[in-house]
Design an enzyme around this catalytic site. Structure first.
Site, short mmCIF file in Angstrom:
data_model
loop_
_atom_site.label_atom_id
_atom_site.label_comp_id
_atom_site.label_asym_id
_atom_site.label_seq_id
_atom_site.Cartn_x
_atom_site.Cartn_y
_atom_site.Cartn_z
N GLU A 317 0.88 -1.18 0.00
CA GLU A 317 0.00 0.00 0.00
C GLU A 317 0.91 1.21 0.00
OE1 GLU A 317 -1.78 3.32 1.00
OE2 GLU A 317 -1.31 2.36 2.92
N CYS A 351 -1.67 8.52 3.97
CA CYS A 351 -1.74 8.19 2.55
C CYS A 351 -3.14 8.42 2.01
CB CYS A 351 -1.31 6.74 2.33
SG CYS A 351 -2.16 5.56 3.38
#
Length: 575
Positions: A317, A351
């Site tokens: 990720e 993020c």
């Protein structure tokens, strides 16, 4: 008489056969968030005591290899983890792994593998359930303090990270693993029995965790370990304090030696050495897109060269250029507040943080006026350490510092470059100060065209780029959003018009792995919003959901036949 070895073998096989029948506790649920209100005096007192403990002296953070703590002993380098709100304050001196240390960590993981995966699922689960309870009780305030001081979080951001999300990962993964083991072939022909065995991967798992979430470290090591894998873990240098505390909690919960090996160190040196081992079985990664691409390429090359025993699993990720799309029908006040939270909480160092905003021309002035008024009146400007929520002064502040000097310098360059660009206009903020800590204030930049690089480049800081679109071009702006960025992590639509919501939901289907309707694009909760994005945001394996665990098992299907053949021919072979 059966030998001891045979009895042991039968016991281990039986432990596997029972995997699908052991159910986790029924009371598994999301850990409640402590609000830390004015009246919560006991919580504040306990937190202040933990903060003072970590600030009063520097902690020595060792390597942990096969259960042994290894300090520098003048043989290894030290990395000083400092308080980002006060960069003169060293919180921890972090021992750096040498080549020999990395080799020993890999060996320890390999040596611990058989005993660990043969341990019944009940026993493996009990370790992680106990660790979750220790985090949410005995170590709650120490973990909060370590995360706040080391990673620059206010108390709320730390609470929803290193306490609630971390505990949720461990607890819900036990439930999901039980459900996975219970998935067996639904059909068996007469005289046969079919069964599925969820074996761990061959080799070991390499976990690389980031600075911004202590909980992510728990996910990266916990998911593979629960499924019977052993782990070599390289934590972020700037999160070593909280991550080491997590390691000690797991040990107290009963984690056997060698199952997880904690080796902070130079990222390139450690990673290259780990990826060179033939028994490397999987990468579990959270971090920057460029680093992940590089590791992906190295692993692919290793496969082509015949370096590995198996095809390594790659689970990652990475970054995002996440959007908030406001429709003319939206509740503007709600969209403003959601955008402030989604963009500026934890200084935009998520993020999932909002980084690009699309406003209809008819509502743009109202939206921006409301936003700037709130930012100014609430003093959401972390310009000095006395106002920082993790400096020891104001513990209730909304924002704090960015993580380190490299991040500060990068964000300053973004701001200064915007001042020189005729296609950009700084509408709000643009302040920064590094005299005591790495502080960058909330900054809003207007772009004159939707394809400007500031609408597609991830900044990973408290900087929001805005584009105003004509009200009549809502459909077109959805196309632009879908095609502007290489990322596809999170995004949100704010609207009351159901047709607009339906259109955006369908048009932006592949623009975000986590899509929000009338809510900010951050704050995914384990078991509720499974988290992960596609395109260049990662492999979309959904941390916090059941799918992630399937990436750390190798399924063996067994057919047992109870009938004995009397002829080799089939009926159709006879005339």
């Amino acid at each position: 008489m059966l030998s001891a070895r045979c009895l042991k073998s039968i016991y281990f096989k039986r432990s596997f056969s029972q995997l699908g029948h052991i159910k986790p506790p029924k009371h598994i649920r999301n850990e409640p968030v402590k609000p830390f209100r004015n009246i919560d005096l006991k919580d504040w007192d306990l937190l202040r005591a933990s903060l003072m403990k970590f600030k009063s002296s520097s902690l020595e953070v060792p390597l942990v290899i096969n259960g042994e703590r290894i300090y520098d002993n003048n043989e290894r380098a030290l990395f000083p983890q400092t308080n980002p709100a006060n960069h003169q304050q060293v919180l921890a001196n972090v021992t750096q792994a040498t080549e020999k240390d990395v080799m020993n960590a890999v060996k320890a993981a390999k040596d611990a593998k058989k005993d660990w995966y043969n341990l019944p699922f009940y026993d493996r689960s009990a370790i992680f359930l106990k660790a979750a309870d220790l985090i949410s009780t005995k170590y709650r305030y120490d973990m909060l303090a370590a995360t706040m001081l080391g990673q620059g979080k206010n108390v709320y951001q730390a609470e929803i990270d290193c306490i609630t999300e971390l505990s949720d990962f461990f607890r819900y993964y036990v439930k999901y693993a039980s459900d996975l083991y219970a998935q067996q072939p639904v059909e068996s022909a007469d005289g046969t029995w079919n069964k599925a065995e969820y074996r761990p991967l061959e080799g070991f798992v390499y976990a690389v965790s980031p600075f911004n979430f202590t909980a992510i470290a728990a996910n990266l090591i916990g998911a593979p370990a629960l499924m019977g894998n052993t782990v070599v873990w390289k934590p972020s240098q700037t999160a070593a304090l909280s991550n080491y505390l997590l390691m000690t909690v797991l040990e107290e919960a009963g984690l056997p030696k060698g199952v997880i090996n904690f080796i902070p160190g130079d990222p390139v040196q450690v990673t290259d050495q780990v990826l060179a081992d033939k028994d490397f079985g999987a990468l579990h990664f959270t971090g920057s897109t460029n680093v992940f691409k590089s590791l992906y390429g190295k692993i692919q090359s290793g496969v082509v060269e015949g370096k590995y025993r198996d095809y390594p699993r790659i689970i990652g990720e990475t970054g995002g250029k996440n959007f908030h799309l406001v429709h003319p029908s939206a509740n503007i006040s709600h969209a403003v507040l959601s955008t402030i939270r989604g963009t500026f909480e934890f200084q935009g160092q998520k993020c999932s943080a909002a980084s690009r905003l699309y406003l209809p021309e008819s509502k743009s002035e109202e939206f921006l006026s409301d936003m700037f008024g709130i930012l100014q009146s609430q003093n959401v400007v972390p310009m000095n350490t006395s106002a920082s929520p993790i400096s020891g002064g104001n513990l209730r502040g909304f924002m704090g510092p960015v993580i380190h000097e490299q991040s500060f310098d990068k964000l300053v360059k973004v701001i200064e470059d915007a001042k020189k660009d005729p296609e950009l206009e700084i509408l709000y903020g643009g302040q920064y100060d590094k005299s005591q800590g790495w502080f960058v204030g909330p900054t809003v930049i207007k772009a004159k065209r939707p394809d400007h690089p500031y609408m597609s480049t991830e900044f990973f800081g408290p900087i929001l780029t805005v584009y105003e679109y004509p009200d009549t071009e809502f459909n077109e702006i959805c196309d632009i959003i879908d095609n502007t960025s290489q990322y596809a992590l999170t995004g949100a639509i704010f609207a009351k018009d159901r047709k607009a919501i339906e259109y955006a939901d369908e048009k932006l289907k592949f623009s975000a792995g986590n899509f929000y309707i009338n809510d900010k694009c951050t704050g995914a909760v384990v078991s509720q919003q499974w988290f992960g994005g596609a395109r260049m945001s990662g492999t979309d394996d959904k941390a916090g959901g059941p799918n992630i665990l399937s990436r750390f098992v190798s399924i063996r299907n067994t057919k047992e036949n109870f009938y004995e053949l009397t002829d080799f021919k089939y009926p159709s072979n006879y005339e």
